[in-house]
Design a protein around this motif. Structure first.
Motif, PDB file in Angstrom:
ATOM      1  N   MET A 296       0.954  -1.219   0.001  1.00 56.31           N
ATOM      2  CA  MET A 296      -0.113   0.051   0.040  1.00 56.31           C
ATOM      3  C   MET A 296       0.802   0.980  -0.004  1.00 56.31           C
ATOM      4  SD  MET A 296      -3.294   0.456   2.288  1.00 56.31           S
ATOM      5  CE  MET A 296      -2.583   1.003   3.688  1.00 56.31           C
ATOM      6  N   HIS A 297       0.537   2.225  -0.775  1.00 53.95           N
ATOM      7  CA  HIS A 297       1.525   3.470  -1.117  1.00 53.95           C
ATOM      8  C   HIS A 297       0.790   4.435  -0.166  1.00 53.95           C
ATOM      9  CE1 HIS A 297      -1.648   5.492  -3.185  1.00 53.95           C
ATOM     10  NE2 HIS A 297      -2.123   4.197  -3.733  1.00 53.95           N
ATOM     11  N   ALA A 298       1.711   5.340   0.152  1.00 57.69           N
ATOM     12  CA  ALA A 298       1.271   6.378   1.196  1.00 57.69           C
ATOM     13  C   ALA A 298       0.438   7.227   0.628  1.00 57.69           C
ATOM     14  CB  ALA A 298       2.515   7.180   1.743  1.00 57.69           C
ATOM     15  N   PRO A 299      -0.774   7.869   1.317  1.00 55.59           N
ATOM     16  CA  PRO A 299      -1.882   8.688   0.886  1.00 55.59           C
ATOM     17  C   PRO A 299      -1.351   9.962   0.404  1.00 55.59           C
ATOM     18  CG  PRO A 299      -1.913   8.575   3.301  1.00 55.59           C
ATOM     19  CD  PRO A 299      -0.784   7.577   2.909  1.00 55.59           C
ATOM     20  N   ARG A 300      -1.876  10.549  -0.676  1.00 54.01           N
ATOM     21  CA  ARG A 300      -1.456  11.742  -0.975  1.00 54.01           C
ATOM     22  C   ARG A 300      -1.971  13.002  -0.411  1.00 54.01           C
ATOM     23  NH1 ARG A 300      -2.199  11.985  -7.244  1.00 54.01           N
ATOM     24  NH2 ARG A 300      -3.761  10.451  -6.941  1.00 54.01           N
ATOM     25  N   ILE A 301      -2.953  12.745   0.512  1.00 53.67           N
ATOM     26  CA  ILE A 301      -4.050  13.841   1.209  1.00 53.67           C
ATOM     27  C   ILE A 301      -3.383  13.662   2.519  1.00 53.67           C
ATOM     28  CG2 ILE A 301      -5.554  14.006  -0.555  1.00 53.67           C
ATOM     29  CD1 ILE A 301      -7.380  12.273   1.277  1.00 53.67           C
ATOM     30  N   PRO A 302      -3.517  14.496   3.368  1.00 56.89           N
ATOM     31  CA  PRO A 302      -3.248  14.628   4.689  1.00 56.89           C
ATOM     32  C   PRO A 302      -4.569  14.054   5.401  1.00 56.89           C
ATOM     33  CG  PRO A 302      -3.426  16.971   4.077  1.00 56.89           C
ATOM     34  CD  PRO A 302      -3.394  16.172   2.933  1.00 56.89           C
ATOM     35  N   VAL A 303      -4.406  13.074   6.275  1.00 53.66           N
ATOM     36  CA  VAL A 303      -5.736  12.628   6.990  1.00 53.66           C
ATOM     37  C   VAL A 303      -5.325  12.694   8.703  1.00 53.66           C
ATOM     38  CG1 VAL A 303      -6.744  11.336   5.161  1.00 53.66           C
ATOM     39  CG2 VAL A 303      -5.177  10.387   6.650  1.00 53.66           C
ATOM     40  N   LEU A 304      -6.471  12.843   9.313  1.00 55.57           N
ATOM     41  CA  LEU A 304      -6.264  12.458  10.600  1.00 55.57           C
ATOM     42  C   LEU A 304      -6.657  10.952  11.257  1.00 55.57           C
ATOM     43  CD1 LEU A 304      -8.311  15.514  12.364  1.00 55.57           C
ATOM     44  CD2 LEU A 304      -5.950  15.378  11.878  1.00 55.57           C
ATOM     45  N   GLU A 305      -5.591  10.228  11.284  1.00 57.67           N
ATOM     46  CA  GLU A 305      -5.929   8.800  11.516  1.00 57.67           C
ATOM     47  C   GLU A 305      -6.165   8.609  12.937  1.00 57.67           C
ATOM     48  OE1 GLU A 305      -3.111   5.977  10.041  1.00 57.67           O
ATOM     49  OE2 GLU A 305      -2.283   7.264   8.798  1.00 57.67           O
ATOM     50  N   VAL A 306      -7.268   7.342  13.078  1.00 61.80           N
ATOM     51  CA  VAL A 306      -7.690   7.319  14.365  1.00 61.80           C
ATOM     52  C   VAL A 306      -7.455   5.527  14.679  1.00 61.80           C
ATOM     53  CG1 VAL A 306      -9.470   9.126  14.975  1.00 61.80           C
ATOM     54  CG2 VAL A 306     -10.038   7.147  13.617  1.00 61.80           C
ATOM     55  N   ASP A 307      -7.199   5.169  15.651  1.00 66.89           N
ATOM     56  CA  ASP A 307      -6.894   4.010  15.953  1.00 66.89           C
ATOM     57  C   ASP A 307      -8.241   3.015  16.206  1.00 66.89           C
ATOM     58  OD1 ASP A 307      -5.933   1.366  16.415  1.00 66.89           O
ATOM     59  OD2 ASP A 307      -4.548   2.091  18.303  1.00 66.89           O
ATOM     60  N   LEU A 308      -8.735   2.182  15.683  1.00 63.28           N
ATOM     61  CA  LEU A 308     -10.005   1.384  16.087  1.00 63.28           C
ATOM     62  C   LEU A 308      -9.666  -0.008  16.188  1.00 63.28           C
ATOM     63  CD1 LEU A 308     -12.796   3.099  14.009  1.00 63.28           C
ATOM     64  CD2 LEU A 308     -12.016   3.792  16.251  1.00 63.28           C
ATOM     65  N   GLY A 309      -8.450  -0.303  16.031  1.00 60.87           N
ATOM     66  CA  GLY A 309      -7.862  -1.683  16.247  1.00 60.87           C
ATOM     67  C   GLY A 309      -7.207  -2.274  15.078  1.00 60.87           C
ATOM     68  N   PRO A 310      -6.632  -3.509  15.356  1.00 58.78           N
ATOM     69  CA  PRO A 310      -5.799  -3.834  14.410  1.00 58.78           C
ATOM     70  C   PRO A 310      -6.464  -4.327  12.976  1.00 58.78           C
ATOM     71  CG  PRO A 310      -5.932  -5.616  16.293  1.00 58.78           C
ATOM     72  CD  PRO A 310      -6.710  -4.231  16.713  1.00 58.78           C
ATOM     73  N   GLY A 311      -5.737  -3.861  12.012  1.00 58.94           N
ATOM     74  CA  GLY A 311      -6.310  -4.349  10.600  1.00 58.94           C
ATOM     75  C   GLY A 311      -7.452  -3.309  10.120  1.00 58.94           C
ATOM     76  N   ILE A 312      -7.661  -2.578  11.003  1.00 59.28           N
ATOM     77  CA  ILE A 312      -8.802  -1.365  10.421  1.00 59.28           C
ATOM     78  C   ILE A 312      -8.217   0.045  10.214  1.00 59.28           C
ATOM     79  CG2 ILE A 312     -10.768  -0.359  11.424  1.00 59.28           C
ATOM     80  CD1 ILE A 312     -10.945  -2.792  13.369  1.00 59.28           C
ATOM     81  N   ARG A 313      -8.513   0.321   8.985  1.00 57.01           N
ATOM     82  CA  ARG A 313      -7.963   2.072   8.613  1.00 57.01           C
ATOM     83  C   ARG A 313      -9.165   2.919   8.740  1.00 57.01           C
ATOM     84  NH1 ARG A 313      -4.532   5.218   7.260  1.00 57.01           N
ATOM     85  NH2 ARG A 313      -4.415   6.372   5.446  1.00 57.01           N
ATOM     86  N   ALA A 314      -8.978   3.644   9.543  1.00 53.90           N
ATOM     87  CA  ALA A 314      -9.934   4.996   9.934  1.00 53.90           C
ATOM     88  C   ALA A 314      -9.343   6.159   9.948  1.00 53.90           C
ATOM     89  CB  ALA A 314     -10.752   4.505  11.329  1.00 53.90           C
ATOM     90  N   PHE A 315      -9.895   6.968   9.476  1.00 53.04           N
ATOM     91  CA  PHE A 315      -9.590   8.636   9.315  1.00 53.04           C
ATOM     92  C   PHE A 315     -10.624   9.347   8.868  1.00 53.04           C
ATOM     93  CE2 PHE A 315      -9.000   6.840   4.925  1.00 53.04           C
ATOM     94  CZ  PHE A 315      -9.265   7.749   4.333  1.00 53.04           C
ATOM     95  N   PHE A 316     -10.200  10.820   9.246  1.00 50.48           N
ATOM     96  CA  PHE A 316     -11.084  11.924   8.760  1.00 50.48           C
ATOM     97  C   PHE A 316     -10.042  12.764   7.996  1.00 50.48           C
ATOM     98  CE2 PHE A 316     -12.429  10.619  13.001  1.00 50.48           C
ATOM     99  CZ  PHE A 316     -13.759  10.613  12.604  1.00 50.48           C
ATOM    100  N   THR A 317     -10.822  13.459   6.939  1.00 49.06           N
ATOM    101  CA  THR A 317     -10.218  14.173   6.024  1.00 49.06           C
ATOM    102  C   THR A 317     -10.179  15.397   6.298  1.00 49.06           C
ATOM    103  OG1 THR A 317     -12.083  14.224   4.354  1.00 49.06           O
ATOM    104  CG2 THR A 317     -10.423  12.555   3.916  1.00 49.06           C
ATOM    105  N   THR A 318      -9.363  16.451   5.853  1.00 48.57           N
ATOM    106  CA  THR A 318      -9.516  17.808   6.010  1.00 48.57           C
ATOM    107  C   THR A 318      -9.687  18.494   4.772  1.00 48.57           C
ATOM    108  OG1 THR A 318      -7.124  18.384   5.841  1.00 48.57           O
ATOM    109  CG2 THR A 318      -7.629  17.572   7.716  1.00 48.57           C
ATOM    110  N   ARG A 319      -9.750  19.834   4.689  1.00 54.00           N
ATOM    111  CA  ARG A 319      -9.824  20.556   3.404  1.00 54.00           C
ATOM    112  C   ARG A 319      -8.654  20.436   2.458  1.00 54.00           C
ATOM    113  NH1 ARG A 319     -13.063  26.045   3.774  1.00 54.00           N
ATOM    114  NH2 ARG A 319     -12.866  25.889   1.815  1.00 54.00           N
ATOM    115  N   ASP A 320      -7.444  19.904   3.081  1.00 53.47           N
ATOM    116  CA  ASP A 320      -6.203  19.956   2.513  1.00 53.47           C
ATOM    117  C   ASP A 320      -6.135  18.728   1.494  1.00 53.47           C
ATOM    118  OD1 ASP A 320      -5.378  22.216   3.951  1.00 53.47           O
ATOM    119  OD2 ASP A 320      -4.425  20.963   5.342  1.00 53.47           O
ATOM    120  N   GLY A 321      -5.462  19.302   0.103  1.00 53.02           N
ATOM    121  CA  GLY A 321      -4.857  18.224  -0.566  1.00 53.02           C
ATOM    122  C   GLY A 321      -5.899  17.871  -1.696  1.00 53.02           C
ATOM    123  N   GLY A 322      -6.914  18.571  -2.002  1.00 58.78           N
ATOM    124  CA  GLY A 322      -7.882  18.393  -3.139  1.00 58.78           C
ATOM    125  C   GLY A 322      -7.788  19.210  -4.123  1.00 58.78           C
TER     126      GLY A 322
END
Ligand SMILES: [Zn+2]
Length: 255
Positions: free
Chosen positions: A1-27
Motif C-alpha cells: 500500500m502506498h502512502a496517501p497523497r492527502i493529509p488525514v487524521l488517523e484514528v486507531d480503532l484496532g488491528p487491521g482497521i483503517r480509519a481517518f477523517f479528511t481535512t480541506r487539504d490536498g484536493g
C-alpha cells in the motif's frame, strides 16, 4: 500500500482497521469549495468531487461506499462483494455498516458529527452521520444495533467521534434546545457568549455509551473555529456555500 497523497487524521480503532477523517487539504476543488470537497450536492463541479473522492479512496486503500444522507436513522448494510455506490445513488441512509472483508464506508460532513466505529474481534465497522436530527432520532444507537446484528460485540466496539461544531459554538433557538434536551439531556449546552446551545459531540458520546460502547474517543476538534475543516455555519455567516469533508473506515480483510 502506498502512502496517501492527502493529509488525514488517523484514528486507531484496532488491528487491521483503517480509519481517518479528511481535512480541506490536498484536493482539487476551487472557489468556496476549495480543497478536498467530497460532497456531491453542494454546487461544486462534479469532476472535482470525483477526483477528490479518488484521492480519499487512495488514502483508504480501496473503494469507499457513500450513500445519500438524509438526517434520519436508517442503516445501510454494505453486503460482502457489493459494488461501490456514491452519494448520488438512490440509497438513503445516515449510517453504513460493513463486515470484515467488505468495502470501506464513509460519511461526509461540515459541522454534523462524523462517527467511526469498529469491532476488531468480528471485523464489523460503521460510519455514521449524526447531525441535530440524527441525534434526536438516535442514529448512532441504530448503527450499534446493526453492528451487533452483523456479529459485533458492543463491549468490544471502539468509536471515534470526529470533528464537528462544538457545544460552545452551536447556538440554537431556546425552544429547539428544550426539545432536543428533553430527548437527549447530554446535548444541553451554552455558547461561549451565554446563549442556548447544543453539544452534539457530547450527546453522541453519551448515546454510544448507553448502547454499550465503552471505548469512545472524542477528537474535540471544532469545525466552526478550526479552518482546516469545512463548516456550514462558518460559511453561512460569511454568505458562502462550502464543501464537505469525510470520515472513512475500512474493515479488516476477512480471515
Ligand atoms: Zn466551537
Amino acid at each position: 500500500m502506498h502512502a496517501p497523497r492527502i493529509p488525514v487524521l488517523e484514528v486507531d480503532l484496532g488491528p487491521g482497521i483503517r480509519a481517518f477523517f479528511t481535512t480541506r487539504d490536498g484536493g482539487v476543488s476551487t472557489g468556496p469549495w476549495a480543497g478536498l470537497n467530497v460532497g456531491t450536492a453542494v454546487g461544486d463541479a462534479p469532476g472535482s468531487v470525483e477526483e477528490n473522492r479518488r484521492l480519499v479512496e487512495d488514502a483508504a486503500g480501496g473503494p469507499v461506499t457513500f450513500v445519500s444522507q438524509v438526517h434520519g436513522r436508517e442503516v445501510h448494510l454494505v453486503a460482502e462483494g457489493a459494488a461501490p455506490t456514491t452519494s448520488t445513488a438512490p440509497v438513503e441512509a445516515d449510517a453504513l455498516v460493513a463486515p470484515a472483508g467488505g468495502m470501506a464506508v464513509g460519511v461526509y460532513v461540515a459541522d454534523c458529527v462524523p462517527v467511526l466505529l469498529a469491532d476488531p474481534g468480528s471485523g464489523v465497522v460503521a460510519a455514521v452521520h449524526a447531525g441535530r436530527p440524527g441525534v434526536e432520532a438516535g442514529v448512532v444507537t441504530a448503527a450499534v444495533q446493526a453492528m451487533v446484528a452483523a456479529g459485533a460485540d458492543p463491549a468490544q466496539v471502539r468509536a471515534a467521534v470526529g470533528p464537528a461544531v462544538c457545544g460552545r459554538c452551536y447556538e440554537v433557538p431556546e425552544d429547539l434546545q428544550a426539545r432536543v434536551g428533553g430527548t437527549v439531556p447530554d446535548a444541553l449546552s451554552t455558547t461561549a457568549w451565554g446563549t442556548p446551545a447544543l453539544d452534539l459531540p457530547r450527546a453522541v458520546a453519551g448515546q454510544l455509551r448507553a448502547a454499550g460502547v465503552r471505548a469512545v474517543d472524542r477528537l474535540d476538534v471544532c469545525t466552526r473555529t478550526d479552518e482546516r475543516f469545512y463548516s456550514h455555519r462558518r460559511a453561512s455567516a460569511e454568505g458562502l456555500v462550502t464543501g464537505r469533508f469525510a470520515g472513512v473506515v475500512r474493515p479488516p480483510s476477512a480471515s
